[in-house]
Design an enzyme around this catalytic site. Structure first.
Site, mmCIF file in Angstrom:
data_model
loop_
_atom_site.group_PDB
_atom_site.id
_atom_site.type_symbol
_atom_site.label_atom_id
_atom_site.label_comp_id
_atom_site.label_asym_id
_atom_site.label_seq_id
_atom_site.Cartn_x
_atom_site.Cartn_y
_atom_site.Cartn_z
ATOM 1 C CG HIS A 215 -4.279 -5.653 -2.214
ATOM 2 N ND1 HIS A 215 -3.357 -4.792 -1.662
ATOM 3 C CD2 HIS A 215 -5.404 -4.911 -2.375
ATOM 4 C CE1 HIS A 215 -3.884 -3.608 -1.512
ATOM 5 N NE2 HIS A 215 -5.143 -3.654 -1.937
ATOM 6 C CG ASP B 276 -1.988 -1.155 1.061
ATOM 7 O OD1 ASP B 276 -3.039 -0.910 0.444
ATOM 8 O OD2 ASP B 276 -1.712 -2.264 1.549
ATOM 9 C CG HIS C 150 -4.303 1.829 4.297
ATOM 10 N ND1 HIS C 150 -4.606 3.057 3.753
ATOM 11 C CD2 HIS C 150 -4.215 0.967 3.242
ATOM 12 C CE1 HIS C 150 -4.687 2.955 2.434
ATOM 13 N NE2 HIS C 150 -4.464 1.695 2.103
ATOM 14 C CG ASP D 54 -3.869 -0.697 -3.416
ATOM 15 O OD1 ASP D 54 -4.214 -1.128 -4.532
ATOM 16 O OD2 ASP D 54 -4.680 -0.435 -2.526
ATOM 17 C CG ASP E 140 -8.335 -1.910 -4.071
ATOM 18 O OD1 ASP E 140 -7.320 -2.255 -3.448
ATOM 19 O OD2 ASP E 140 -9.086 -1.000 -3.677
ATOM 20 C CG HIS E 141 -6.015 2.152 -5.079
ATOM 21 N ND1 HIS E 141 -6.327 3.490 -5.125
ATOM 22 C CD2 HIS E 141 -6.696 1.654 -4.015
ATOM 23 C CE1 HIS E 141 -7.153 3.792 -4.145
ATOM 24 N NE2 HIS E 141 -7.386 2.695 -3.441
#
Length: 381
Positions: free
Chosen positions: A153, A6, A186, A47, A81-82
């Site tokens: 993830h 992330d 996170h 991410d 996902d990002h």
């Protein structure tokens, strides 16, 4: 090895140049530490970028980092996902030959110096059942290995226990991995699971106000993991993130605004000791009938030159009339009668019962209310 996740390269919080640079700075700091620690494997749990179409600067920062890392260590990642293209397009990682991306639509595995590494990139929506089917394959694949790493993830129900927030239940995870290198959540999480350690290394920067509590309690950064022993040994590495304050100021109390400004000043002094970077502050101001612009001006004077940016919101507190006042101003019998008639309960005894129950429950006399209903229904109290 290093477990990082992330990093959200390219994220431009509040549309500020400084915030985009913050994410690059902590990533570069992590790279320096990884090179200094002489790790042979870097696992990124998704991410990596904040978007499947990251800005050129984000791509350059990562290219330069991979050049340095690849001479010493293997870089393996799954997509978050990002990172995931919205349509059937190329993901940004495909630009870099020295980056191995695992698990596009299926569980993919490889051998690294006798350790099994298996990962699956982010799946959502209609693909969740496919995700669960693929996860179930891990234990069989790992049966011939003494040590194994599972990369994913996704959110797990134990750590995001809200319907729609998680994709995988804890009891659906494989049981035989030595180390679960997870991303998406996170905050940092480290827990024994199955035959190994389950780890969310967390984000490397504060992405939103909701990240502040976990940063204050557990820092932001990545994990260094030693797999040589009988069980993994994990070392937390904290990075120099930009501090953020989430503060509620009540200017309705005695002392009002002057006390609130004193509290704000104390918090700014305290947080300045954590980093050489100017902080971001989030202020939630509880007030009643104040001139908001005057409050903003006073706060602006107090924080000038001491912060990067501020986010200020006001919560107007209203005086509510008492229950007694409400009751005296409303024709309760008429109102209750009208409501009960809609359900075919026009008998006066139901209206009387409703009024008596209201009086008892408003005064928190629950047992008496239950006894009243039992008596009405002819049940022994």
């Amino acid at each position: 090895m290093a477990h990082i996740s992330d990093t959200h390269l390219g994220y431009r919080q509040y549309n500020l140049d400084e915030r985009e640079s913050d994410f690059y700075d902590v990533f570069n700091e992590a790279v320096e530490i990884i090179l200094r620690e002489d790790v042979d494997l870097v696992i990124h749990s998704g991410d990596l970028f904040d978007s499947p179409l990251p800005p050129i600067k984000a791509l350059k920062i990562f290219r330069d980092a991979v050049k340095r890392i690849s001479s010493k260590a293997k870089f393996i990642s799954v997509l978050g996902d990002h990172d995931m293209p919205k349509r059937r397009g190329l993901y940004p990682h495909s630009l870099f030959d020295d980056v191995k991306v695992l698990g596009l639509g299926c569980l993919e595995h490889m051998d690294f110096n006798g350790v099994l590494i298996a990962g699956i990139s982010n799946l959502r929506g209609r693909s969740i059942e496919l995700l669960r089917e693929e996860i179930r394959k891990f234990d069989k694949i790992s049966s011939g290995y003494r040590k194994s790493i599972f990369i994913m993830h996704q959110a797990i129900d134990r750590y995001l226990p809200f319907e729609g927030a998680y994709e995988v239940r804890e009891d659906e995870l494989p049981r035989t991995a030595s180390y679960y290198a997870l991303g998406h959540i996170h905050s940092r999480i480290l827990a024994r699971f199955g035959g190994g350690l389950l780890a969310y290394s967390g984000s490397t920067e504060i992405n939103s106000k909701s990240d502040i509590p976990s940063w204050r309690s557990d820092g932001k950064g990545f994990f260094l993991v030693d797999l040589d022993g009988d069980e993994p040994k994990v070392q937390k590495v904290n990075l120099n993130v930009r501090p953020q304050i989430d503060l509620e100021l009540n200017i309705m109390d005695r002392g009002g605004l002057s006390n609130a400004l004193k509290i704000l000043n104390e918090n700014l002094i305290s947080i300045s000791k954590l980093s050489n970077k100017l902080p971001i502050i989030h202020l939630n101001i509880k007030c009643r009938g104040v001139e908001r612009q005057n409050v903003i001006n006073k706060i602006s004077d107090a924080i000038k030159g001491r912060i990067l940016t501020s986010r200020i919101s006001f919560v107007e507190e209203f005086s509510l009339p008492s229950v007694t006042a409400i009751k005296s101003s409303v024709d309760q019998r008429g109102l209750i009668s009208e409501i009960l008639k809609r359900y075919g309960l026009s008998d006066e005894k139901f209206i009387d019962l409703a009024l008596e129950l209201q009086d008892l429950l408003v005064n928190d006399e629950v047992d008496e209310a239950i006894n009243l209903v039992k008596k009405f229904l002819g049940v022994d109290v």
